[in-house]
Design an enzyme around this catalytic site. Structure first.
Site, PDB file in Angstrom:
ATOM      1  N   TYR A   9       0.837  -1.207   0.000  1.00  0.00           N
ATOM      2  CA  TYR A   9       0.000   0.000   0.000  1.00  0.00           C
ATOM      3  C   TYR A   9       0.869   1.253   0.000  1.00  0.00           C
ATOM      4  O   TYR A   9       0.649   2.182  -0.781  1.00  0.00           O
ATOM      5  CB  TYR A   9      -0.921  -0.038   1.221  1.00  0.00           C
ATOM      6  CG  TYR A   9      -1.952   1.067   1.292  1.00  0.00           C
ATOM      7  CD1 TYR A   9      -3.157   0.966   0.601  1.00  0.00           C
ATOM      8  CD2 TYR A   9      -1.744   2.205   2.072  1.00  0.00           C
ATOM      9  CE1 TYR A   9      -4.119   1.964   0.677  1.00  0.00           C
ATOM     10  CE2 TYR A   9      -2.696   3.209   2.157  1.00  0.00           C
ATOM     11  CZ  TYR A   9      -3.881   3.085   1.457  1.00  0.00           C
ATOM     12  OH  TYR A   9      -4.829   4.084   1.533  1.00  0.00           O
ATOM     13  N   LYS A  44       0.977   3.995  -3.007  1.00  0.00           N
ATOM     14  CA  LYS A  44       0.551   5.384  -2.791  1.00  0.00           C
ATOM     15  C   LYS A  44       1.699   6.360  -3.065  1.00  0.00           C
ATOM     16  O   LYS A  44       1.476   7.458  -3.584  1.00  0.00           O
ATOM     17  CB  LYS A  44      -0.001   5.563  -1.378  1.00  0.00           C
ATOM     18  CG  LYS A  44      -1.313   4.807  -1.138  1.00  0.00           C
ATOM     19  CD  LYS A  44      -2.430   5.278  -2.058  1.00  0.00           C
ATOM     20  CE  LYS A  44      -3.772   4.643  -1.734  1.00  0.00           C
ATOM     21  NZ  LYS A  44      -4.856   5.095  -2.618  1.00  0.00           N
TER      22      LYS A  44
HETATM   23  N1  LIG Z   1     -10.168   5.650   4.578  1.00  0.00           N
HETATM   24  C1  LIG Z   1      -8.948   6.123   4.790  1.00  0.00           C
HETATM   25  O1  LIG Z   1      -8.503   6.277   5.940  1.00  0.00           O
HETATM   26  C2  LIG Z   1      -8.064   6.487   3.629  1.00  0.00           C
HETATM   27  C3  LIG Z   1      -6.915   7.238   3.898  1.00  0.00           C
HETATM   28  C4  LIG Z   1      -6.082   7.578   2.843  1.00  0.00           C
HETATM   29  C5  LIG Z   1      -6.408   7.199   1.560  1.00  0.00           C
HETATM   30  N2  LIG Z   1      -7.529   6.473   1.317  1.00  0.00           N
HETATM   31  C6  LIG Z   1      -7.816   6.084  -0.061  1.00  0.00           C
HETATM   32  O2  LIG Z   1      -9.095   6.529  -0.409  1.00  0.00           O
HETATM   33  C7  LIG Z   1      -9.602   5.726  -1.478  1.00  0.00           C
HETATM   34  C8  LIG Z   1     -11.018   5.283  -1.132  1.00  0.00           C
HETATM   35  O3  LIG Z   1     -10.970   4.423  -0.014  1.00  0.00           O
HETATM   36  P1  LIG Z   1     -12.143   4.329   1.072  1.00  0.00           P
HETATM   37  O4  LIG Z   1     -11.540   4.634   2.368  1.00  0.00           O
HETATM   38  O5  LIG Z   1     -13.330   5.071   0.612  1.00  0.00           O
HETATM   39  O6  LIG Z   1     -12.420   2.748   1.059  1.00  0.00           O
HETATM   40  P2  LIG Z   1     -13.751   1.940   0.724  1.00  0.00           P
HETATM   41  O7  LIG Z   1     -13.372   0.513   0.940  1.00  0.00           O
HETATM   42  O8  LIG Z   1     -14.902   2.501   1.456  1.00  0.00           O
HETATM   43  O9  LIG Z   1     -13.978   2.226  -0.834  1.00  0.00           O
HETATM   44  C9  LIG Z   1     -13.129   1.677  -1.814  1.00  0.00           C
HETATM   45  C10 LIG Z   1     -13.874   1.701  -3.132  1.00  0.00           C
HETATM   46  O10 LIG Z   1     -12.990   1.202  -4.155  1.00  0.00           O
HETATM   47  C11 LIG Z   1     -13.733   0.298  -4.954  1.00  0.00           C
HETATM   48  N3  LIG Z   1     -12.873  -0.691  -5.598  1.00  0.00           N
HETATM   49  C12 LIG Z   1     -12.102  -1.639  -5.033  1.00  0.00           C
HETATM   50  N4  LIG Z   1     -11.521  -2.384  -5.997  1.00  0.00           N
HETATM   51  C13 LIG Z   1     -11.932  -1.875  -7.185  1.00  0.00           C
HETATM   52  C14 LIG Z   1     -11.689  -2.204  -8.534  1.00  0.00           C
HETATM   53  N5  LIG Z   1     -10.896  -3.233  -8.884  1.00  0.00           N
HETATM   54  N6  LIG Z   1     -12.275  -1.461  -9.502  1.00  0.00           N
HETATM   55  C15 LIG Z   1     -13.081  -0.423  -9.169  1.00  0.00           C
HETATM   56  N7  LIG Z   1     -13.365  -0.071  -7.905  1.00  0.00           N
HETATM   57  C16 LIG Z   1     -12.801  -0.800  -6.939  1.00  0.00           C
HETATM   58  C17 LIG Z   1     -14.704  -0.376  -3.990  1.00  0.00           C
HETATM   59  O11 LIG Z   1     -15.794  -0.976  -4.698  1.00  0.00           O
HETATM   60  C18 LIG Z   1     -15.123   0.809  -3.133  1.00  0.00           C
HETATM   61  O12 LIG Z   1     -16.195   1.515  -3.710  1.00  0.00           O
HETATM   62  C19 LIG Z   1      -8.613   4.574  -1.641  1.00  0.00           C
HETATM   63  O13 LIG Z   1      -7.749   4.846  -2.726  1.00  0.00           O
HETATM   64  C20 LIG Z   1      -7.857   4.598  -0.334  1.00  0.00           C
HETATM   65  O14 LIG Z   1      -6.563   4.041  -0.447  1.00  0.00           O
HETATM   66  C21 LIG Z   1      -8.380   6.120   2.326  1.00  0.00           C
END
Ligand SMILES: NC(=O)c1ccc[n+]([C@@H]2O[C@H](COP(=O)([O-])OP(=O)(O)OC[C@H]3O[C@@H](n4cnc5c(N)ncnc54)[C@H](O)[C@@H]3O)[C@@H](O)[C@H]2O)c1
Length: 258
Positions: A163, A167
Site C-alpha cells: 500500500y 501510494k
Molecule cells: N479511509 C482512509 O482512511 C483512507 C486514507 C487515505 C487514503 N484512502 C484512499 O481513499 C480511497 C477510497 O478508499 P475508502 O476509504 O473510501 O475505502 P472503501 O473501501 O470505502 O472504498 C473503496 C472503493 O474502491 C472500490 N474498488 C475496489 N476495488 C476496485 C476495482 N478493482 N475497480 C473499481 N473499484 C474498486 C470499492 O468498490 C469501493 O467503492 C482509496 O484509494 C484509499 O486508499 C483512504
C-alpha cells in the site's frame, strides 16, 4: 449551492469518480454534485446496487448522474466505461481516481498475490484511469484529474508495504502526468488523506486502542471525515486551483508535519 460564477463552482462540468460508492468515493461524488457537477458513479460491477442508490440520491438533488460499471483492473473495460459515461452525460472534464484497497500484512507475510492485488488496483488502476481520461481531455485541451493517494504515500505505516509503495507511486505519478499534459491544459493532482473511518479502515479503527493511538498521533486530535477529503478534491478539480498541477494536497490533520 456555490454560485456558478464562483471559482469554487463546478457548474457545467461532468465528473467521473472511480470507487464512487465507497466511504470516500460517495462523499466525493456528493460534494462534486453540490458544487454543480453532473456525476458518473463508476464502481466495480459488484457494487451496482449501491451505485444505483447513489445515482438516485444525486438526481434527487437536481444533478444529472449515471452509474457505469468500472473495474480498474480490467483495462479495456476502463475505456468502455468512459465511452458509456460520455454517451450518457457528455464530455468528462473531471476525473477522480479514487478506487483503492489495502491488504494489511507484515512484510514477511506478503504474498505475490497480495502485492499484485494492491499494486494493480492502487497504482496500475490509477494510471490507466488517468490515461483513459487523458485520451479524452488532452485533445480537448481541458480537464482536471485528482487521484486519491494517502499520507502513506509520503510517510509509511507498518504492515502495509504494498500500500505504501503504491501510494508513493501515485504521488510521483501525478507529477509525471502533470509534466506530460500541462502544455495541453490538463491538470493532474492528488489528495493525501489521513485516517478516515470507511470500509477500508473499519477493522483497524474498530480496535479501541489502535484507534486511540492513531487519534493521538494526529495533531488536530481527531480522524478525518469523508467530507473533509471531498472538499480538498472539489478544490483541486475546479477553477480555484487553476495554477495547481503535479501536487499532492495532504488532508492529514497535520500528521506529516511532525
Ligand atoms: N479511509 C482512509 O482512511 C483512507 C486514507 C487515505 C487514503 N484512502 C484512499 O481513499 C480511497 C477510497 O478508499 P475508502 O476509504 O473510501 O475505502 P472503501 O473501501 O470505502 O472504498 C473503496 C472503493 O474502491 C472500490 N474498488 C475496489 N476495488 C476496485 C476495482 N478493482 N475497480 C473499481 N473499484 C474498486 C470499492 O468498490 C469501493 O467503492 C482509496 O484509494 C484509499 O486508499 C483512504
Amino acid at each position: 449551492m456555490t454560485p456558478p460564477s464562483s471559482p469554487f463552482s463546478l457548474s457545467g462540468e461532468v465528473a467521473l469518480v472511480t470507487g464512487a460508492t465507497g466511504g470516500l468515493g460517495s462523499a466525493i461524488a456528493r460534494a462534486l454534485a453540490s458544487a454543480g457537477a453532473d456525476v458518473v458513479v463508476a464502481d466495480h460491477p459488484s457494487r451496482q446496487a449501491e451505485a444505483a442508490r447513489l445515482v438516485h440520491d444525486l438526481t434527487q438533488g437536481g444533478r444529472r448522474a449515471v452509474a457505469v460499471p468500472l473495474d480498474v483492473t480490467n483495462l479495456p473495460g476502463i475505456d468502455e466505461a468512459f465511452s458509456l459515461a460520455e454517451e450518457a452525460l457528455g464530455p468528462v472534464g473531471i476525473v477522480v481516481a479514487n478506487a483503492g484497497v489495502n491488504i494489511r500484512r507484515p512484510a514477511l507475510e506478503v504474498s505475490e498475490a497480495d502485492w499484485d492485488t494492491v499494486l494493480d488496483i492502487n497504482l496500475k488502476g490509477v494510471f490507466f484511469t488517468c490515461q483513459a481520461a487523458g485520451k479524452r481531455m488532452v485533445p480537448r485541451q481541458r480537464g482536471a484529474i485528482v487521484a486519491i493517494a494517502s499520507q502513506h504515500g509520503v510517510v509509511a505505516t507498518p504492515r502495509s508495504p504494498a500500500y505504501c509503495a503504491a501510494k508513493a507511486g501515485v504521488v510521483n505519478l501525478v507529477r509525471a502526468l502533470a509534466l506530460d499534459w500541462s502544455p495541453r491544459g490538463v491538470r493532474v493532482n492528488a489528495v493525501g488523506p489521513t485516517f478516515v473511518e470507511t470500509g477500508l479502515t473499519s477493522h483497524l479503527l474498530g480496535d479501541d486502542s489502535i484507534r486511540q493511538d492513531i487519534v493521538n498521533r494526529i495533531p488536530l486530535g481527531r480522524l478525518g471525515t469523508p467530507e473533509e477529503v471531498a472538499h480538498a478534491v472539489v478544490f483541486l478539480a475546479g477553477p480555484a486551483a487553476s495554477l495547481i498541477t503535479g501536487t499532492c494536497l495532504l488532508a492529514d490533520g497535520g500528521w506529516t508535519a511532525i
